[in-house]
Design an enzyme around this catalytic site. Sequence first.
Site, PDB file in Angstrom:
ATOM      1  N   ASP A 172       0.926  -1.153   0.072  1.00  9.32           N
ATOM      2  CA  ASP A 172      -0.026   0.139   0.024  1.00  9.32           C
ATOM      3  C   ASP A 172       0.995   1.236   0.101  1.00  9.32           C
ATOM      4  OD1 ASP A 172      -1.998   1.656   0.169  1.00  9.32           O
ATOM      5  OD2 ASP A 172      -2.819   1.125   2.027  1.00  9.32           O
TER       6      ASP A 172
ATOM      7  N   ARG B 235       0.222   8.901   1.081  1.00  8.72           N
ATOM      8  CA  ARG B 235      -0.582   8.956   2.624  1.00  8.72           C
ATOM      9  C   ARG B 235       0.034   7.967   3.610  1.00  8.72           C
ATOM     10  NH1 ARG B 235      -3.327   6.569  -1.207  1.00  8.72           N
ATOM     11  NH2 ARG B 235      -3.550   4.387  -1.241  1.00  8.72           N
ATOM     12  N   ASN B 236       1.016   7.132   3.007  1.00  6.70           N
ATOM     13  CA  ASN B 236       1.750   6.083   3.934  1.00  6.70           C
ATOM     14  C   ASN B 236       3.122   6.244   3.995  1.00  6.70           C
ATOM     15  OD1 ASN B 236      -0.593   4.639   4.845  1.00  6.70           O
ATOM     16  ND2 ASN B 236      -0.636   3.268   2.837  1.00  6.70           N
TER      17      ASN B 236
ATOM     18  N   ASP C  15       3.573   1.934   7.595  1.00  2.00           N
ATOM     19  CA  ASP C  15       2.462   0.730   7.335  1.00  2.00           C
ATOM     20  C   ASP C  15       2.773  -0.252   6.624  1.00  2.00           C
ATOM     21  OD1 ASP C  15       0.815   2.252   9.094  1.00  2.00           O
ATOM     22  OD2 ASP C  15      -0.263   3.333   7.598  1.00  2.00           O
TER      23      ASP C  15
END
Length: 526
Positions: A368, A372-373, A386
């Site tokens: 992912d 945003r991560n 993450d």
Amino acid sequence: MDGVRDRIFSCCLSTCPCLREQNPDKQPDAQTPNSRSPGALIITNDHTQEPQAPAPENPQNREEFLALFDYSARTDEDLSFNAGDRMLRLLKDDQDWWYVRALTGISANRTGYIPANYVAQVESLDAEPWYFADTKRLDAEKLLLSHGNQHGAFLIRHCESQAGELSLSVLDSGRVKHYKIRRTENGRCFVSKSRDFLTLKDLVQHYSRNQDGLCVRLGLPCKKSEAPQTYGLSYNTVDQWEIPRSSIRLLQKLGTGQFGEVYEGLWNNTTKVAVKTLKPGSMDAQDFLREAQIMKKLRHPKLIQLYAVCTVGEPVYIITEIMSHGSLQDYLQKDQGAQLGVGDQVEMGAQVAAGMAYLELQNYIHRDLAARNVLVSENNICKVADFGLARVFMKKSEGGAEDEEENVYEAKEGTKFPVKWTAPEALHDNKFSIKSDVWSFGILLYEIMTFGQMPYPTLSNFQVVQKLRTGFRMSCPPGCPKVMYEIMMDCWKDSPSDRPTFETLQWKLEDYFELDISSYDDANRY
Ligand code: AMP
């Protein structure tokens, strides 16, 4: 090099002790079965257990170390100290936390634990204030140009282009110049053939007194950046990492993510951490714990460190290092993002590629990867977060030749995944691999170059899936250099095997601004 600085600035590879499951040398002392050697690998959830006295001091194991950074004690068992303090290592083991007696400073004469990556052996090269062993050329420039360094500030580092060689980086009137430090046949070192030295220290001393052909006389050593992350929160959370919920105080909400809310928290009333709270029932606790065991061993300066977990009761807490600027996506969209130049953008991409290259080496998949991560702290430091969490929502593929490949995973039925970041083979056939991460990295580069814009801004998820089948790819964002766009396009090759490795992506981005080597007095400055 004896490795201390290595552990500060560079990654721990699979050969590094921190990734070894168990080291026979680290077992508790057989003759003192009740003693808890600081080297012992203790996996226990017993929080009531009193820390036991370490084994008696062994004079033969004594070694003197110098603190490179300040450190404030986080528990009753560790020692506070300041850079420059000296300490004696009382027990010899290669764990991340050492048991020492402080010889000078605020904890003088006391014994306790210290983070091993905060000290260097007295009189070793690592203890020299100008030795920045694994600092890359670009980082050296950034360091010298910040932190209030003055004309003449300098450091010595390993040369990236030639293994085993060293470089001298010097700040000269607002510009950083680099010199290769060469060796004569009998091992003496020099920057100019006209004068060689027995040791680096002699070389530094000479050019601190005389300019002697250098662009500037050496001034003060480059100032150090922030202290490094410790490995684990304290010596005993390294292995005993299920921590009591009561040791965590939630301070303020930082954001809300896919799995739940994230808070700034205080561990043991001393140490700032990020606390990710998982929505009750969002994942199987056993699955998560199994994954967290692996995640905890993945350590790299460009990966968010998982410190501890609270899985007894709900919600499950994941305790990680905290990053002052939050997610890269938010950072890019806010005022700070607007101030970024292409150099900063390339460098941020390089940092993410470095973290991912480490995961690639460990045969680990993120699944992912997106802005945003990625989390950001001071000076645009980026770290991948993450990693592995998405896997808890997935299962390993069963059957089929390709599925036997170790690192291919299928999304569980009904799993939602971020379509615009996901590689076609993952979208259509549920095949996730490090190469699908590379695809996502291309999208992440797009996010960086557009200051956090949504990829495929005019298309719906459904349209993206349809158009990718026809060979469609996003066009070069406005203001994005062609070379950068070519890197994105390489990441979006149809066939996963045609996409570059993260190792290649890392060096391409790190070398993006590599200047031509030009000479100074004897073709030595570059
Ligand atoms: P996540 O659940 O990881 O998507 O996180 C949600 C939001 O919390 C992110 O967008 C960040 O703004 C913030 N956040 C998450 N982890 C951290 C951290 N380690 N340090 C600082 N902020 C964080």
